[in-house]
Write a protein that holds these residues in place. Structure first.
Motif, mmCIF file in Angstrom:
data_model
loop_
_atom_site.group_PDB
_atom_site.id
_atom_site.type_symbol
_atom_site.label_atom_id
_atom_site.label_comp_id
_atom_site.label_asym_id
_atom_site.label_seq_id
_atom_site.Cartn_x
_atom_site.Cartn_y
_atom_site.Cartn_z
ATOM 1 N N GLU A 1 49.231 41.456 36.872
ATOM 2 C CA GLU A 1 49.391 42.299 38.061
ATOM 3 C C GLU A 1 48.757 41.642 39.285
ATOM 4 O OE1 GLU A 1 47.828 46.150 37.024
ATOM 5 O OE2 GLU A 1 49.452 46.539 35.607
ATOM 6 N N MET B 1 39.225 40.326 32.625
ATOM 7 C CA MET B 1 40.437 41.091 32.910
ATOM 8 C C MET B 1 41.359 41.040 31.697
ATOM 9 S SD MET B 1 41.136 39.647 36.743
ATOM 10 C CE MET B 1 42.541 40.686 37.125
ATOM 11 N N GLN C 1 47.331 42.104 31.192
ATOM 12 C CA GLN C 1 48.112 42.907 32.140
ATOM 13 C C GLN C 1 47.471 42.901 33.525
ATOM 14 O OE1 GLN C 1 48.919 46.930 30.938
ATOM 15 N NE2 GLN C 1 49.825 47.460 32.911
ATOM 16 N N GLN C 2 46.152 43.027 33.597
ATOM 17 C CA GLN C 2 45.464 43.001 34.896
ATOM 18 C C GLN C 2 45.645 41.648 35.584
ATOM 19 O OE1 GLN C 2 41.592 44.091 33.305
ATOM 20 N NE2 GLN C 2 41.654 46.037 34.429
ATOM 21 N N ARG C 3 45.561 40.554 34.812
ATOM 22 C CA ARG C 3 45.770 39.219 35.396
ATOM 23 C C ARG C 3 47.189 39.068 35.911
ATOM 24 N NH1 ARG C 3 42.350 37.551 31.117
ATOM 25 N NH2 ARG C 3 44.134 36.991 29.831
ATOM 26 N N SER D 1 38.855 43.974 43.011
ATOM 27 C CA SER D 1 39.054 44.209 41.581
ATOM 28 C C SER D 1 39.103 42.915 40.768
ATOM 29 C CB SER D 1 40.336 45.007 41.357
ATOM 30 O OG SER D 1 41.465 44.243 41.709
#
Length: 93
Positions: A20, A13, A16-18, A6
């Protein structure tokens, strides 16, 4: 493995994705199996070379700061780190 699939380009990204991904990669369950280091490029270094070469040099410095030599290096980008190419080849021989 799912995390690595992912995380392909941090610029694509969300924040929030980074966050996480960082939380997962630095989770204590990976202690002794995952290592990471940080280095930076100065404004002078970027001006002297260019942003790509300065970033690659910073990546090399961060890897050389590690207490153990990594078996594998994941890089956010498509370029290989020039200063480590010879070491990678020797490792594969």
């Amino acid at each position: 493995l799912q995390l690595m699939a992912s995380v392909k380009d941090s610029k694509q990204m969300s924040i929030q994705q980074r966050e996480e991904a960082f939380k997962e990669l630095t989770d204590p369950k990976y202690k002794g199996r995952v290592a990471w280091a940080i280095a930076e490029a100065s404004v002078q270094e970027i001006s002297k070379a260019n942003i790509l070469q300065a970033a690659l040099a910073a990546m090399e410095r961060s890897i050389r700061k590690m207490s153990k030599s990594p078996d594998c290096v994941l890089v956010d980008g498509c370029n290989r780190i020039p200063g480590l190419l010879g070491q990678a080849k020797r490792h594969l021989d």
